[in-house]
Design an enzyme around this catalytic site. Structure first.
Site, PDB file in Angstrom:
ATOM      1  N   LYS A 195      54.811  -3.234  28.921  1.00  0.00           N
ATOM      2  CA  LYS A 195      55.684  -3.525  27.779  1.00  0.00           C
ATOM      3  C   LYS A 195      54.846  -3.626  26.498  1.00  0.00           C
ATOM      4  O   LYS A 195      53.626  -3.772  26.537  1.00  0.00           O
ATOM      5  CB  LYS A 195      56.450  -4.833  28.026  1.00  0.00           C
TER       6      LYS A 195
HETATM    7  C1  LIG Z   1      65.094  -3.273  31.751  1.00  0.00           C
HETATM    8  C2  LIG Z   1      64.277  -4.279  32.496  1.00  0.00           C
HETATM    9  N1  LIG Z   1      64.846  -5.434  32.863  1.00  0.00           N
HETATM   10  C3  LIG Z   1      64.151  -6.380  33.525  1.00  0.00           C
HETATM   11  C4  LIG Z   1      62.824  -6.204  33.859  1.00  0.00           C
HETATM   12  C5  LIG Z   1      62.085  -7.271  34.603  1.00  0.00           C
HETATM   13  O1  LIG Z   1      61.003  -7.794  33.862  1.00  0.00           O
HETATM   14  P1  LIG Z   1      59.750  -8.451  34.608  1.00  0.00           P
HETATM   15  O2  LIG Z   1      58.958  -7.347  35.221  1.00  0.00           O
HETATM   16  O3  LIG Z   1      58.994  -9.143  33.507  1.00  0.00           O
HETATM   17  O4  LIG Z   1      60.284  -9.401  35.600  1.00  0.00           O
HETATM   18  C6  LIG Z   1      62.186  -5.018  33.492  1.00  0.00           C
HETATM   19  C7  LIG Z   1      60.776  -4.803  33.817  1.00  0.00           C
HETATM   20  O5  LIG Z   1      60.374  -3.924  34.501  1.00  0.00           O
HETATM   21  C8  LIG Z   1      62.923  -4.025  32.797  1.00  0.00           C
HETATM   22  O6  LIG Z   1      62.353  -2.869  32.434  1.00  0.00           O
END
Ligand SMILES: Cc1ncc(COP(=O)(O)O)c(C=O)c1O
Length: 395
Positions: A195
């Site tokens: 990210k």
């Molecule tokens: C659209 C979306 N939602 C939720 C997530 C979940 O985030 P995290 O990996 O920080 O738990 C991600 C990450 O891959 C994502 O791209």
């Protein structure tokens, strides 16, 4: 460089693997971590609080609550806003955590189709999915491009629905000159290494709703009341108000986040440069569908997702992915639609093909490498690998 693609026996374009995304860490982040380790708190302390305040100010929200991941942020909001028997409308073109925000609360994720151009939730289709059980909507700002925010908010107002904006791809992105994150009811960010802003793992809830912020803060830390009324002389006395979690963020990670947030302008510029270079180069390559960009948005691009038209490009998406990997270029597919996953099929009766636009997009979609630490040579390698494959297939 043209010639034979590596998958067909040529020499790979690169000797070292280039990932599709990744962090950009400098001495500043490293120094910040050392300083944090010398502090009094290495769990949730003043650096977490400072990071929260900076994120809230940056996106234009009253509250920011740091947690251990984007998934944790979705979990807490899902639990705070939804309950058993609710329906929550979201996109199938996302990571599983988005829909799981509904599932954690015992609610049903109801998928709606997306728009062909932006790949974001289609407000018309969302409207069609509203029933008397609908309690909320979870839109995703896909690839960093904000959704039709006003249209979705209008549906929410009309039907009294709560909205969680999954802005994992979109910290810093603007819609009508307004940053994503400050819109009702709440938004979440992820700080995973691919990210724009990373802390290794991490996430954030942002909201203008005081009650919701209090609820999320409580859920984040065991639902513990640390200073119950009437116990002023018994400082050890702390009692739980329900089943909570330990999603506390740490000062060590927040120290990285503060530097990364300070560098977001630099990240945005570099991501845009690479995005624009790809757009210019690939616009004329037959069989490549390049991202459509609305004129009302100013995204911080998280992904550069193209679509391969098998007939015109000369090979399938599968062959494209395997060919890029043979050239040592990391590419990824965002996403296998959620209605293809066994869990959502078995639990909620979804099936492949349920969402025609998502299906059409999924058929050809693939994300090329896009991250600020890429050198000009890295970008050139990606371009040459794509061109080499295209030329070879068209011979
Ligand atoms: C659209 C979306 N939602 C939720 C997530 C979940 O985030 P995290 O990996 O920080 O738990 C991600 C990450 O891959 C994502 O791209």
């Amino acid at each position: 460089m043209s010639g034979t693609p590596s998958i067909d026996g040529g020499h790979p374009i690169r000797d070292e693997v280039l990932g599709y995304g990744g962090q950009d860490i400098t001495e500043r982040e490293k120094e910040a971590v050392v300083e944090a380790l010398d502090g009094d708190y290495i769990t949730r302390g003043p650096t977490v609080e400072a990071f929260e305040e900076e994120v809230a100010a940056y996106v234009g929200a009253d509250h920011a609550i740091a947690v251990t991941s984007g998934t944790a942020a979705l979990h807490l909001l899902g639990e705070a806003l939804f309950e058993d028997g609710d329906e929550v409308i979201t996109t199938p073109l996302t990571f599983v955590s988005t829909a799981n925000a509904a599932c954690y609360a015992g609610a049903k994720p109801v998928f709606a189709d997306v728009k062909r151009d932006t790949r974001n939730l289609d407000p018309d289709n969302v409207r069609e999915k509203v029933t008397e059980d609908t309690a909320g909507i979870i839109p995703v700002h896909y690839a960093g491009q904000p959704c039709d925010i006003s249209e979705i908010l209008a549906i929410a107002d009309e039907h009294d629905l709560r909205v969680i904006w999954d802005a994992c791809h979109a910290i810093g992105s603007e819609w009508n000159k307004e940053k994503v994150g400050g819109q009702k009811d709440a938004a979440i960010f992820s700080f995973h290494p691919v990210k724009t802003v990373t802390t290794g793992e991490g996430g954030m809830v942002v909201t203008n709703d005081d009650d919701l912020a209090e609820k999320v803060r409580s859920l984040r830390s065991f639902r513990m009341d640390y200073s119950p009324e009437g116990y002023d002389n018994e400082p050890w006395y702390q009692v739980t108000e329900g089943v909570g979690y330990n999603y506390n963020f740490s000062d060590i990670l927040a120290s990285i986040g503060r530097v990364q947030l300070d560098r977001i302008g630099e990240f945005k510029r570099r991501r845009s440069e690479i995005f624009d270079r790809y757009q210019d180069t690939f616009a004329d390559v037959e069989g490549l569908i390049t991202p459509f960009v609305k004129d009302t948005v100013d995204p911080v691009w998280h992904l550069y997702a193209i679509e391969i038209d098998e007939e015109k490009f000369g090979c399938s998406r599968k062959e494209f992915v395997n060919s890029m990997h043979a050239e040592n270029i990391g590419v990824q597919v965002h996403y296998v639609p959620l209605n293809h996953h066994p869990y959502f099929q078995e639990e909620f009766g979804y099936d492949e093909g349920d969402f025609p636009i998502v299906e059409e997009i999924y058929e050809g979609i693939v994300s090329l490498p896009l991250f600020p630490a890429m050198s000009e040579d890295d970008v050139e390698d990606v371009i040459q690998a794509v061109k080499r494959l295209h030329e070879h297939k068209r011979d």
